[in-house]
Design an enzyme around this catalytic site. Structure first.
Site: not given
Ligand code: SAH
Length: 343
Positions: A90, A103, A110, A114, A117, A157-158, A189, A212-214, A288, A331
């Site tokens: 996608e 994007c 992947c 996470c 995701c 993907g990463e 990212s 992607s810290l979170h 999301n 996202c």
């Molecule tokens: N693998 C890479 C790029 C893809 S994800 C990465 O981890 O950065 C793109 C972004 O969306 C990342 O910051 C990821 O953590 C975030 N993301 C994934 N699932 C999400 C969700 N359900 N809600 C909000 N952001 C999310």
């Protein structure tokens, strides 16, 4: 047979020599490919004989548009694209005041796992080739008739788990004969693969980096992101500081707000103290919803409060605009729908 979309101009020169052609042909062929040519017969300034010879040794790997969903609210379009081997990916096309953005996905599936995701629910299928990453742009530019000005590598993907192909892709879209896009208009990212962050700071200095810290707390982060086991958050943040020193560039931290988990006062205070003095910016994303995960997002009011609070602590912060929510294009929501999965 070789897919010419996968080659850099330098590699294409080598290919031309191998088939007994002058290397300067490479530039001509490369520029046709990035103008969106999908067959050698479109390359009208090449002789018929050369076009025939190219057909014997190579092809231009296209992506098929399987489905396009249009957002009713903001002009976002989500594309389901088919690869040659039947895998699907996608990509999302977004319109902003300052231009069009895409994007792109870097892998089919992947393997980072996470918890919040959707893209990793089925694991990794395979890496995308440089041409398949660029192909998303070429296909969508052709379909929309619009020029793409910004690229974010934030789809499925990463990207740092497919580093060599990512690099070739970046070189090709940046090439004057390619899409001629400034590296400054591209953001990659990563979930935090430290050795690749170090490579990137030396090899791709001009490209924007997002992490992607979170969560700034190792235990909380690890409960959501298995990658934190190999690359714990404090090591990651140390690598990020080094990155900003090496490149002089601001780093973006993506921070998903999970209700009651990452949006608490303690979590945000810890974030502020760990980012103190770093050349950075925090992009807050209310999580999301993805049904399977059972995690809930904070509301936008809480997100705005957190952004304002971080600012008072000296940390620039914004709340990400949510585009394409009505078509599950926001996202973390990219994945193949049930129908496609069962086909
Ligand atoms: N693998 C890479 C790029 C893809 S994800 C990465 O981890 O950065 C793109 C972004 O969306 C990342 O910051 C990821 O953590 C975030 N993301 C994934 N699932 C999400 C969700 N359900 N809600 C909000 N952001 C999310």
């Amino acid at each position: 047979m070789i897919n010419l979309r996968d080659l850099t101009i330098k590699e294409l020169k080598g290919f031309c020599e191998e088939i007994g052609e002058k290397p300067f042909r490479a530039k001509q062929i490369f520029s046709w490919i990035y103008k969106g040519a999908e067959s050698f017969d479109e390359m009208t300034d090449l002789s018929k004989a050369l076009r025939e010879k190219l057909k014997e040794h190579a092809y231009i790997g296209k992506l098929d548009i399987i489905r396009v969903q249009h957002s009713k609210t903001d002009g976002t379009r989500k594309y389901l694209l088919g690869l040659e081997d039947g895998n699907m990916i996608e990509s999302v096309f977004m319109k902003y005041k300052y231009g069009n953005s895409i994007c792109v996905s870097s892998q089919a599936g992947c393997r980072m796992g996470c918890k919040f995701c959707a893209s990793g629910l089925d694991g990794l299928k395979r890496d995308l080739t440089p041409g398949e990453i660029a192909g998303q742009i070429l296909t969508i530019e052709k379909d929309t008739g619009e020029k793409i000005n910004h690229i974010v590598v934030m789809g499925t993907g990463e990207p740092f788990d497919n580093y060599a192909n990512l690099k070739k892709f970046l070189i090709n879209v940046n090439d004057k004969e390619g899409l001629n896009l400034s590296m400054r208009n591209i953001t990659v990212s990563t979930c935090g693969l430290i050795p690749r962050i170090q490579d990137f700071s030396k090899e791709m200095k001009q490209v924007n980096l997002a992490i992607s810290l979170h969560s700034a707390d190792s235990e909380t982060r690890e409960s959501m992101m298995p990658v934190n086991r190999s690359y714990p958050v404090d090591d990651l943040l140390a690598a990020c500081r080094e990155y900003t020193e090496e490149t002089g560039r601001r780093i973006t931290f993506e921070y998903a707000l999970v209700k009651g988990k990452t949006d608490t006062k303690e979590q945000i205070d810890l974030l502020a103290s760990k980012l103190k003095g770093m050349l950075c910016h925090v992009n807050l994303i209310p999580l999301n919803e993805v049904k399977e995960t059972g995690l809930a997002g904070s509301n936008r009011k809480r997100a705005a409060e957190i952004a304002a609070y971080l600012e008072t602590r000296g940390i620039p912060a914004t709340v990400r605009r949510e585009l394409g929510a009505d078509i599950d294009a926001a996202c973390g929501q990219l994945r193949l729908g049930e129908q496609e999965k069962n086909k």
